[in-house]
Design an enzyme around this catalytic site. Structure first.
Site, mmCIF file in Angstrom:
data_model
loop_
_atom_site.group_PDB
_atom_site.id
_atom_site.type_symbol
_atom_site.label_atom_id
_atom_site.label_comp_id
_atom_site.label_asym_id
_atom_site.label_seq_id
_atom_site.Cartn_x
_atom_site.Cartn_y
_atom_site.Cartn_z
ATOM 1 C CG HIS A 1 -1.942 -1.017 1.349
ATOM 2 N ND1 HIS A 1 -2.056 -1.870 2.417
ATOM 3 C CD2 HIS A 1 -2.945 -1.370 0.502
ATOM 4 C CE1 HIS A 1 -3.087 -2.694 2.240
ATOM 5 N NE2 HIS A 1 -3.637 -2.417 1.075
ATOM 6 C CE LYS B 1 -13.325 -6.961 3.436
ATOM 7 N NZ LYS B 1 -12.767 -6.015 2.458
ATOM 8 N NE ARG C 1 -3.034 -7.143 -4.630
ATOM 9 C CZ ARG C 1 -3.758 -7.247 -3.523
ATOM 10 N NH1 ARG C 1 -3.167 -7.484 -2.380
ATOM 11 N NH2 ARG C 1 -5.063 -7.123 -3.561
ATOM 12 C CB SER D 1 -4.459 -6.723 4.144
ATOM 13 O OG SER D 1 -3.960 -5.441 3.849
HETATM 14 P P1 ADP Z 1 -9.910 -3.836 -0.101
HETATM 15 O O1 ADP Z 1 -10.512 -4.393 1.135
HETATM 16 O O2 ADP Z 1 -10.699 -2.738 -0.756
HETATM 17 O O3 ADP Z 1 -9.398 -4.878 -1.095
HETATM 18 P P2 ADP Z 1 -7.157 -3.457 0.669
HETATM 19 O O4 ADP Z 1 -6.751 -2.690 1.882
HETATM 20 O O5 ADP Z 1 -6.917 -4.938 0.704
HETATM 21 O O6 ADP Z 1 -8.660 -3.074 0.432
HETATM 22 O O7 ADP Z 1 -6.437 -2.882 -0.624
HETATM 23 C C1 ADP Z 1 -6.629 -1.546 -1.041
HETATM 24 C C2 ADP Z 1 -5.998 -1.332 -2.403
HETATM 25 O O8 ADP Z 1 -4.605 -1.553 -2.328
HETATM 26 C C3 ADP Z 1 -6.499 -2.262 -3.509
HETATM 27 O O9 ADP Z 1 -6.605 -1.508 -4.709
HETATM 28 C C4 ADP Z 1 -5.409 -3.259 -3.661
HETATM 29 O O10 ADP Z 1 -5.346 -3.783 -4.987
HETATM 30 C C5 ADP Z 1 -4.201 -2.408 -3.366
HETATM 31 N N1 ADP Z 1 -3.081 -3.212 -2.906
HETATM 32 C C6 ADP Z 1 -3.056 -4.025 -1.844
HETATM 33 N N2 ADP Z 1 -1.865 -4.632 -1.713
HETATM 34 C C7 ADP Z 1 -1.111 -4.182 -2.750
HETATM 35 C C8 ADP Z 1 0.227 -4.461 -3.208
HETATM 36 N N3 ADP Z 1 0.988 -5.343 -2.590
HETATM 37 N N4 ADP Z 1 0.675 -3.810 -4.302
HETATM 38 C C9 ADP Z 1 -0.147 -2.940 -4.957
HETATM 39 N N5 ADP Z 1 -1.401 -2.653 -4.598
HETATM 40 C C10 ADP Z 1 -1.892 -3.264 -3.507
#
Ligand code: ADP
Length: 152
Positions: free
Chosen positions: A18, A42, A91, A129
């Site tokens: 992130h 959720k 990703r 995450s």
């Molecule tokens: P959500 O619950 O909306 O999926 P996340 O917190 O998991 O939220 O992710 C938020 C954003 O960050 C998403 O667009 C996800 O694709 C992006 N993201 C998460 N991990 C990575 C990573 N390792 N590299 C690039 N983008 C990421």
């Protein structure tokens, strides 16, 4: 005109993936609002206050990044705060399939709201995450995937 992007997510917890995405997007926008969206369906591992305080600590030295939270629709939140752009990361192909539909819907609901996608760097594309939560639940060390401000 100030270019404001919202980077929405659960950030449960925020990972180095992130953080990398926000730093790569900063040259594109005047301001990025990292916003935790709460979905009542959720279940989260970390409570909202904890996730917000991690975000605030991680971006404390970046004046163009703000931290916020919202409920209900992301597109309505963007319109309320005057953001014309959403920032999301890709990703892999499953991210693309999911994000494509959501971004098309957001464009309609958000009346022209545009989603800007950045492809994850290879070094971060395996980090999520979800995986971090599994490592933590299994008693492992997730620190290689977490910003230094996130101590679990
Ligand atoms: P959500 O619950 O909306 O999926 P996340 O917190 O998991 O939220 O992710 C938020 C954003 O960050 C998403 O667009 C996800 O694709 C992006 N993201 C998460 N991990 C990575 C990573 N390792 N590299 C690039 N983008 C990421």
């Amino acid at each position: 005109m100030t270019k404001i992007a919202v980077f929405p997510g659960s950030f449960d917890p925020i990972t180095v993936g992130h953080v990398d995405l926000v730093s790569r997007a900063l040259p594109l926008f005047d301001k990025i609002i990292v916003a935790i969206g709460t979905n009542t369906q959720k279940k989260y591992l970390f409570d909202l206050d904890q996730r917000i305080s991690w975000l605030e600590a991680v971006f404390a030295n970046e004046p163009r990044v703000e931290v916020d939270q919202f409920e209900n629709l992301t597109a309505h939140y963007c319109r309320k705060i005057g953001a014309d752009y959403l920032l999301r990361g890709l990703r892999n192909a499953s991210d693309f399939d999911y994000e494509k539909t959501i971004s098309q819907l957001n464009n309609i609901i958000g009346e022209g709201l545009e989603t800007i996608f950045l492809i994850s760097q290879p070094a971060y594309s395996h980090i999520s995450s979800t995986i971090v939560r599994e490592i933590i639940k299994g008693g492992g060390d997730a620190s290689p995937f977490l910003p230094k401000e996130v101590v679990i």
